[in-house]
Structure formats: C-alpha cells, structure tokens
Design an enzyme around this catalytic site. Structure first.
Site, short mmCIF file in Angstrom:
data_model
loop_
_atom_site.label_atom_id
_atom_site.label_comp_id
_atom_site.label_asym_id
_atom_site.label_seq_id
_atom_site.Cartn_x
_atom_site.Cartn_y
_atom_site.Cartn_z
N SER A 1 38.80 17.10 99.61
CA SER A 1 40.25 16.93 99.49
C SER A 1 40.52 15.99 98.33
O SER A 1 40.26 14.78 98.42
CB SER A 1 40.83 16.34 100.79
OG SER A 1 40.67 17.26 101.85
N LYS B 1 46.78 21.26 101.33
CA LYS B 1 46.09 20.24 102.14
C LYS B 1 46.90 18.95 102.17
O LYS B 1 46.99 18.29 103.22
CB LYS B 1 44.69 19.97 101.57
CG LYS B 1 43.92 18.84 102.28
CD LYS B 1 43.75 19.11 103.78
CE LYS B 1 43.08 17.94 104.51
NZ LYS B 1 41.67 17.77 104.17
N LYS C 1 42.97 7.81 101.80
CA LYS C 1 42.70 8.42 100.48
C LYS C 1 43.63 9.60 100.24
O LYS C 1 44.23 9.74 99.17
CB LYS C 1 41.23 8.83 100.40
CG LYS C 1 40.82 9.51 99.11
CD LYS C 1 40.80 11.02 99.22
CE LYS C 1 39.82 11.51 100.26
NZ LYS C 1 39.78 12.98 100.32
#
Length: 307
Positions: free
Chosen positions: A104, A179, A247
C-alpha cells in the site's frame, strides 16, 4: 491433453501479509521463488516449499510473475529500483513478465515505477489488499487492481490463489487510490465503533450485549462485528498494525491536500492513533484506537461496571 505448467511466481517481502500469501500460492501449486530482508521469514517460506533467491533482481530474473509486498513507498522503490548495494528487481526484469505490487503506497510512486518497468518490457499492476492478516492466511483478501485489464486477465489465477474479490479499478495508480478510499472508510467506521463502545461502557451497560444488539442492524459493520468483541476481550493482537494504518493515513492526507479534499474524520483518527503510538507503540492492532478514548475518559471497555 497435457496440462499447462503453472508459471513461476516470485515473492518479495515475507512479512505479516506476504508470508501467508506465499504459502497460499504454494498450496495452489505455484512454484514460488522468494526473497526477504530477514532470514527467518525466508527460512519459513523455504520450509513450506519456496525456492530461495539471492536478491530482488534474482527473484525477477527467475519468475514469470513477481509479487512485491513490503511496507511503504520507500521500501517498494528500494526493492524494485535498488538500494544500499542490493540489486533492485528491475535489474532482472525481462520482456513479457509481470510485476504485481501488493504493498500500500503512493499512487504517484506507483505510476513512476510502472513507467520505469515498462521501459524494460515488464508490465506492472498495483494490487493493494484489504482483509488483514486473517484474510492473508485464509486466502480471502479483497484485491484492488490498477493497470492494463488484459494484464490482469493473464495473472488473475495467481491473484485468485490469495484473494476472493478482485476488482479492476482503472489504470496504474487506481488500485492504490481505491486502497486509500478503503482506509478512509475503515477509519471512519473504527472511530464510530470505539465511540459507541466507550459511551456504552461509561453508561454502565455491558458492551458485549450492545454489540449483540446492534451488529445485525443498520450499525453493523466488519469493524464492529470483528474488532468490537476483541476490544471487549482486551485482545489487541494485530491483524493490521497501528503503525501501518498511520502510514496509509499519512498518504491519504497528503493526496487529499493536493486534491483540495477535506478529510476531517481521517485526520482525527490519525491524531488519535498518534496518542496510541506514543503511549503504547505502533505494533498493536488497529482496534487499539479505543485506547485513545479510554485514556481521555478514564474508562476501560470490558471492565466490570461500578456499583
């Protein structure tokens, strides 16, 4: 008629997600060649039947389809483009092969790497996943794919060994964008869940009873049904770590700023997770979001009610 041999699949990154994904590929019959920065995980993959590679470049030189599953944009750039004297996977790229990045990361970084690989004759798909460690172990991940749909058709059986729902989202970077949308929605659901749990606990009602009462109605969600009971049981083992969620939220907030899109809820969750990181570290599961509200209110979900 002779059955066509399955393609060799390379796997770079054998972390909390990558190792079980590798094992599922092996169970599906794919020959797998693997590399990881730390030896212990590579030993475990080898014990399950994977071949060892000397470097990311070695993986890609030996595989027809190479999968990358590492932590962040900088890690993907390092293993693909090279860093600290370790040849990047791009050095082993061959025309006609496919690179699938299941990390990701930033959509912009994805598009830049895809262009570099295309110069070598290698197609790239960005294919981040949702479902956490449980989904990786059970082969039930949701996979969001960006790239050429014809390339996706070629490698779809490989992805089906690891996930149940595979959705083509658009060109390179679109998988990563979707995502980020997933993480924005997940965090909003998580905040609503932990607020409800803390409110319930503070009101003197058993939160386990509350979950049972509302989980099948309009308030039901994966977060409530799966992570709610874990919070009540004080189980903060990670299916997905706080540090990794942070993150992803940082990327989402950075992209949102360039788009001029306010992400008030995601920003608040990011700040609350910062409290958890500072107090208890980033290795807890994301259900530890509740700890920030518990610290603020002085109650603990699942504790016996006061008389």
């Amino acid at each position: 008629m002779t059955q066509q041999a399955l393609p060799v699949v390379g796997f770079i990154g054998l972390g909390i997600m990558g190792l079980p994904m590798t094992k599922n590929l092996l169970k599906a019959g794919y020959p797998v060649v693997a590399w990881n920065r730390s030896a212990g995980r590579l030993d475990e993959a080898a014990a399950a039947g994977a071949q060892r590679a000397a470097s990311p470049a070695d993986v890609m030189a030996r595989a027809e389809v190479t999968i990358v599953c590492v932590t962040a944009s900088a890690d993907v750039e390092a293993v693909l483009l090279g860093a600290a004297g370790v040849p990047g996977a791009i050095e082993g790229a061959r025309p006609g092969t496919v690179l699938i990045d299941m990390s990701s990361i930033s959509p912009d970084v994805t598009r830049t790497i895809a262009d570099r690989l295309r110069e070598r004759g290698t197609e790239m798909l960005d294919a981040p996943v949702s479902g956490g460690e449980w989904g990786a172990i059970n082969g039930t991940l949701s996979i969001m794919v960006g790239g050429d749909p014809a390339v996706l058709d070629r490698v779809r059986p490989v992805l089906e060994a690891m996930g149940q729902r595979i959705t083509h989202c658009g060109g390179n970077g679109a998988g990563q964008t979707v995502k980020l949308c997933n993480q924005i929605v997940v965090c909003g659901n998580a905040l609503a869940m932990v607020e409800g749990l803390v409110f319930c606990q503070k009101s003197g009602v058993n939160p386990a009873t509350m979950i049972e009462a509302i989980s099948q109605g309009a308030a039901g969600s994966w977060q409530l049904n799966t992570l709610g009971p874990r919070i009540v049981a004080r189980d903060f083992a990670p299916g997905f770590k706080v540090a990794l969620q942070q993150k992803d939220l940082r990327i989402a907030l950075e992209v949102a700023e360039t788009l001029g899109v306010p992400l008030a809820g995601a920003s608040l969750v990011h700040q609350l997770f910062s409290v958890v990181e500072q107090r208890e570290g980033g290795d807890l599961g994301t259900q530890a979001l509740v700890r920030a509200l518990e610290i603020l209110t002085g109650v603990e979900v699942g504790a016996p009610a006061a008389d």
